[in-house]
Design a protein around this motif. Sequence first.
Motif, PDB file in Angstrom:
ATOM      1  N   VAL A  73      -6.647 -22.529 -10.094  1.00 56.61           N
ATOM      2  CA  VAL A  73      -5.911 -23.361  -9.064  1.00 56.61           C
ATOM      3  C   VAL A  73      -6.759 -23.406  -7.228  1.00 56.61           C
ATOM      4  O   VAL A  73      -7.328 -23.886  -7.078  1.00 56.61           O
ATOM      5  CB  VAL A  73      -4.759 -23.224  -8.819  1.00 56.61           C
ATOM      6  N   LEU A  74      -7.346 -22.109  -7.746  1.00 55.54           N
ATOM      7  CA  LEU A  74      -7.798 -21.457  -6.217  1.00 55.54           C
ATOM      8  C   LEU A  74      -9.598 -22.089  -5.995  1.00 55.54           C
ATOM      9  O   LEU A  74     -10.000 -22.397  -4.844  1.00 55.54           O
ATOM     10  CB  LEU A  74      -7.900 -19.487  -6.070  1.00 55.54           C
ATOM     11  N   ALA A  75      -9.749 -22.866  -6.968  1.00 55.23           N
ATOM     12  CA  ALA A  75     -11.195 -23.049  -6.941  1.00 55.23           C
ATOM     13  C   ALA A  75     -10.407 -24.613  -6.879  1.00 55.23           C
ATOM     14  O   ALA A  75     -11.799 -24.969  -6.568  1.00 55.23           O
ATOM     15  CB  ALA A  75     -11.391 -23.260  -8.885  1.00 55.23           C
ATOM     16  N   GLY A  76      -9.193 -25.017  -6.629  1.00 56.03           N
ATOM     17  CA  GLY A  76      -9.208 -26.398  -6.652  1.00 56.03           C
ATOM     18  C   GLY A  76      -9.190 -28.089  -7.043  1.00 56.03           C
ATOM     19  O   GLY A  76      -9.032 -27.895  -7.809  1.00 56.03           O
ATOM     20  N   ASN A  77      -9.022 -26.570  -8.455  1.00 55.95           N
ATOM     21  CA  ASN A  77      -8.484 -27.278  -9.844  1.00 55.95           C
ATOM     22  C   ASN A  77      -7.221 -27.844 -10.207  1.00 55.95           C
ATOM     23  O   ASN A  77      -6.101 -26.922  -9.890  1.00 55.95           O
ATOM     24  CB  ASN A  77      -9.483 -26.603 -11.289  1.00 55.95           C
ATOM     25  N   ILE A  78      -6.317 -28.863 -10.740  1.00 58.61           N
ATOM     26  CA  ILE A  78      -5.609 -28.699 -10.749  1.00 58.61           C
ATOM     27  C   ILE A  78      -5.079 -28.351 -12.503  1.00 58.61           C
ATOM     28  O   ILE A  78      -5.685 -28.928 -13.514  1.00 58.61           O
ATOM     29  CB  ILE A  78      -4.834 -30.586 -10.729  1.00 58.61           C
ATOM     30  N   VAL A  79      -3.949 -27.384 -12.694  1.00 63.78           N
ATOM     31  CA  VAL A  79      -3.787 -26.997 -14.100  1.00 63.78           C
ATOM     32  C   VAL A  79      -2.846 -27.262 -14.831  1.00 63.78           C
ATOM     33  O   VAL A  79      -1.144 -26.821 -14.263  1.00 63.78           O
ATOM     34  CB  VAL A  79      -3.976 -25.270 -14.526  1.00 63.78           C
ATOM     35  N   ILE A  80      -2.521 -27.023 -15.939  1.00 65.89           N
ATOM     36  CA  ILE A  80      -1.038 -26.964 -16.927  1.00 65.89           C
ATOM     37  C   ILE A  80      -1.399 -27.014 -18.031  1.00 65.89           C
ATOM     38  O   ILE A  80      -2.245 -26.260 -18.797  1.00 65.89           O
ATOM     39  CB  ILE A  80      -0.648 -28.590 -17.391  1.00 65.89           C
ATOM     40  N   SER A  81      -0.486 -24.839 -17.308  1.00 66.21           N
ATOM     41  CA  SER A  81      -0.499 -24.116 -19.132  1.00 66.21           C
ATOM     42  C   SER A  81      -0.350 -24.698 -20.001  1.00 66.21           C
ATOM     43  O   SER A  81       0.291 -25.579 -20.622  1.00 66.21           O
ATOM     44  CB  SER A  81       0.020 -22.917 -18.953  1.00 66.21           C
ATOM     45  N   PRO A  82      -1.519 -24.718 -21.351  1.00 71.70           N
ATOM     46  CA  PRO A  82      -1.373 -24.901 -22.494  1.00 71.70           C
ATOM     47  C   PRO A  82      -0.123 -24.135 -23.489  1.00 71.70           C
ATOM     48  O   PRO A  82       0.314 -25.364 -23.860  1.00 71.70           O
ATOM     49  CB  PRO A  82      -2.362 -24.766 -23.270  1.00 71.70           C
ATOM     50  N   SER A  83       0.849 -23.993 -22.701  1.00 61.10           N
ATOM     51  CA  SER A  83       1.897 -23.507 -23.809  1.00 61.10           C
ATOM     52  C   SER A  83       3.786 -24.293 -23.126  1.00 61.10           C
ATOM     53  O   SER A  83       4.517 -24.370 -23.646  1.00 61.10           O
ATOM     54  CB  SER A  83       2.483 -21.795 -23.368  1.00 61.10           C
TER      55      SER A  83
END
Length: 204
Positions: A121-131
């Motif tokens: 996220v801090l690198a600029g990506n949008i993240v959704i936890s696999p869980s």
Amino acid sequence: MKKIMIMHPCIVTWHGLYQLFRRKLPDAEIVPAHSIYDLVFNDDLSDVDLIVSELYGLNENITMGVKLLSFVQSVRQDKPLLIMTDVPGQQVLDYPGYLPGASYIALSEDIRQLVNQVDRVLAGNIVISPSLRREQEIRLFNVDARPFSRSEIKVYSLLQEGFSISQIAKKISRSVKTVSAHKRNMMGKLGIESEVELYACFNQ
């Protein structure tokens, strides 16, 4: 990132998040918040580079929290929003239509996974936890709904505290008719038709 605001209603979890982001960004200013209303009414909101938030606060259930976060994002012109949550995945992913572009990380993740996702996220990506992901297609929750206005937020908060329409009108120096209109608008935005459903929202 120079300024981060962290909102979590649990002080223990808040301190854990604070320590994580302090290690990741030692030079950043970290601003505390324990209610989503704290975010909404923060004078420096547009200057915050990253908001890290739960979906609910001390005074907000998830439905209201998501509405308020949607308003926060509209003010911030879609700067990064990271939802770090203990809400179960199926419930979390009912709300992405309100918060497009937000990242979602489960607080229940293995610590190494959690830290790795924060780094992304801090690198600029949008993240959704696999869980948090579901196998079936994510069902958007009322995608076309509009966020609450500041006046509606104020009325909602006072209704939640138990004030009547006439009392709220006096408190905010508006007519009873105006306050009633705000209430009707909020009910429409929440997709509910009765006052019973509205008051049930306060207690979720």
